[in-house]
Design an enzyme around this catalytic site. Structure first.
Site, PDB file in Angstrom:
ATOM      1  N   LYS A  32       0.837  -1.201   0.000  1.00 34.10           N
ATOM      2  CA  LYS A  32       0.000   0.000   0.000  1.00 34.10           C
ATOM      3  C   LYS A  32       0.873   1.252   0.000  1.00 34.10           C
ATOM      4  CE  LYS A  32      -3.812   2.075   2.722  1.00 34.10           C
ATOM      5  NZ  LYS A  32      -4.640   1.900   3.929  1.00 34.10           N
ATOM      6  N   SER A  69      -9.585   1.898   3.047  1.00 29.83           N
ATOM      7  CA  SER A  69      -8.746   2.656   2.145  1.00 29.83           C
ATOM      8  C   SER A  69      -7.733   1.807   1.384  1.00 29.83           C
ATOM      9  CB  SER A  69      -7.986   3.719   2.966  1.00 29.83           C
ATOM     10  OG  SER A  69      -7.130   3.095   3.932  1.00 29.83           O
ATOM     11  N   SER A 126      -9.855  -0.626   7.328  1.00 27.97           N
ATOM     12  CA  SER A 126      -9.329  -0.455   5.970  1.00 27.97           C
ATOM     13  C   SER A 126      -8.583  -1.654   5.398  1.00 27.97           C
ATOM     14  CB  SER A 126      -8.428   0.783   5.911  1.00 27.97           C
ATOM     15  OG  SER A 126      -9.197   1.952   6.022  1.00 27.97           O
TER      16      SER A 126
END
Length: 491
Positions: free
Chosen positions: A80, A155, A179
């Protein structure tokens, strides 16, 4: 296709010298070339760098290195875009960091590399991890591999989509209020949020420091256990990491769950829960009962206050953490006539709407005259929420809930209504407020269209062994995790 296999399947092949790290990596890169223009799981990736890492690993294998020594030997893992990877871009899904390149590795990334992983690629995300749909990225929207008209969750939507689409064998995400677990549920993969302090946060760009935790996305529970074991442990560079021994999580996956007690909280079976999600979770509860677990109804009485509490605590911490992005030290710079104007113009141009909204909210609740009314009160309610869980764990080993109230919604469907978007995390937020661990595993599909449904298991602080044992037993008794999305054809 090698990119469709799990960590355990690939390391077994590597141990037998049936495949090379380069072949595995090339298989993932080929898949990215095939499908990522339509899914957009990646912001960027360095194919040449990934293959160079793979060749170095193959040299190690030729010299005698084995997966027994390095559990992730030859496994391509994407990250990420909020985690530092040396010599790779670090943008946090935002324009404000400009062309910033990380000069060092996050501790979690360092441990992956030490275990033999090939760390490549930056997965798309909501800007600074603020969102539930990966629609807030400055680099475009990520699409759900099961239906590219729908969101993948957020996210960490890029990380979840990359695993679901077989573009990486596993990925890293971060979980501040769901998330990891929420996008894992919506994309039909396994997402693990460890106990706060289990994995070092050094090298993670902070959103809300008391809530953020790094964790893996994988294709099954066994792979999640392997990655958790590799990344866990105290770190002298992170004062919030906890100096506790790291168990052998993989050894706990023995299928023996008879007598374990699973709590079913009455507050989580709410009216807004989608009928197909409720049916899938009910069936999963019955399956675990059939496997020998005991189902116990419990109460978490302060659940109704979780969302409000979270959005006070998280925005307050975000307001403080994001003050460092000022156009002076690094990243984007928009000049002004004085430092205040430079600061204002830079942040105005560099931050997106959702980040600005949360900074404003956070600054408000921390301001003079409102601190006691909002922030201090939220911290007191947070303690009540944590105590609810600790009291429940005196009676049960694990708590079971839906991961999300619905399956994946359409791109743009909730973007105009932030409050509706915030409610997407209603079942996951309490876990972060309480600092406990949670995992989402596939437990079914909606019928039309066919979209994944996730089952959430929560356990006490540092109770990952029991939680993963139950998740693995359930997973191995069903075939949901074996399903693959109907990926869009190559352009």
């Amino acid at each position: 296709m090698l990119n469709q296999l799990t960590i355990s399947e690939l390391t077994a092949k590597i141990a037998r010298r049936e495949v090379s790290a380069r072949e595995i990596t090339q298989s993932c890169l080929d898949q990215i070339a095939r499908v990522d223009k339509k899914i957009h799981a990646f912001i960027s990736y360095d194919a040449a760098g990934a293959l160079a890492q793979a060749e170095a690993v193959d040299e190690e294998i030729s010299s005698g290195a084995t997966p027994a020594q390095k559990p992730l030997l030859g496994i391509p893992i994407a990250v990420k875009d909020v985690l530092a990877v040396k010599n790779q871009p670090l943008n946090c899904g935002s324009k404000i960091l400009g062309n910033f390149v990380s000069p060092y590795d996050a501790t979690a990334v360092e441990k992956l590399k030490t275990a033999g992983a090939i760390v490549f690629g930056r997965c798309n995300m909501d800007e600074f991890a603020m969102g539930s749909s990966t629609e807030n990225s400055a680099f475009g929207v990520t699409k759900n591999p099961w239906d590219i008209t729908r969101i993948p969750g957020g996210s960490s939507g890029g990380s979840a989509a990359a695993v679901a689409a077989d573009e990486a064998i596993a990925t890293l995400g971060t979980d501040t209020g769901g998330s990891i677990r929420q996008p894992a549920a919506l994309c039909g993969v396994v997402g693990l949020k460890p106990t706060y302090g289990r994995i070092s946060r050094y090298g993670l760009t902070a959103f809300a420091s008391s809530l953020d935790q790094i964790g893996p996305f994988t294709k099954n529970v066994a792979d999640a256990a392997t990655m958790l074991g590799v990344m866990s442990g105290a770190d002298p560079r992170d004062s919030t990491s906890v100096p506790r021994p790291v168990p052998n999580y993989s050894a706990a996956l023995d299928g023996k769950i008879c007598g374990l007690k699973i709590g079913l909280p009455r507050e989580y079976l709410i009216g807004g829960l989608d009928a197909e999600v409720k049916a899938a979770v009910d069936a999963a509860v019955k399956q675990l009962e059939k496997l020998g677990a005991e189902i116990v109804e419990i109460s978490l009485p302060h659940t109704d206050y979780a969302v409000a509490t979270y959005y006070i605590v998280a925005t307050a911490e975000a307001s403080a953490n994001l003050a460092r992005f000022d156009g002076i030290r690094y990243g984007l710079r928009v000049d002004g006539n004085d430092p205040a104007e430079l600061y204002s113009k830079t942040r105005g141009a560099g931050f997106g709407a959702e980040v600005k909204r949360r900074i404003i909210l956070g600054t408000y609740v921390l301001s003079s005259g409102y601190y006691d009314a909002y922030y201090l009160r939220a911290q007191k309610v947070r303690t009540l929420i944590r105590n609810d869980f600790l009291k429940a764990f005196e009676k049960v080993d694990t708590i079971i809930t839906p991961t999300t109230p619905t399956a994946a919604f359409k791109v743009g469907e909730k973007s105009a209504d932030p409050l509706q978007m915030y409610l997407s995390d209603i079942f996951t937020i309490s876990c972060n407020l309480a600092g406990i661990c949670g995992v989402s595993v596939p437990c079914g599909f909606t019928k039309s269209p066919k979209l994944p449904i996730g089952l959430q298991l929560l356990s006490k602080p540092f109770g990952e062994e029991t939680m993963l044992k139950l998740a693995h037993a359930y997973e191995q008794s069903t075939d949901w995790h074996k399903e693959k999305p109907p990926l869009p054809p190559r352009d």
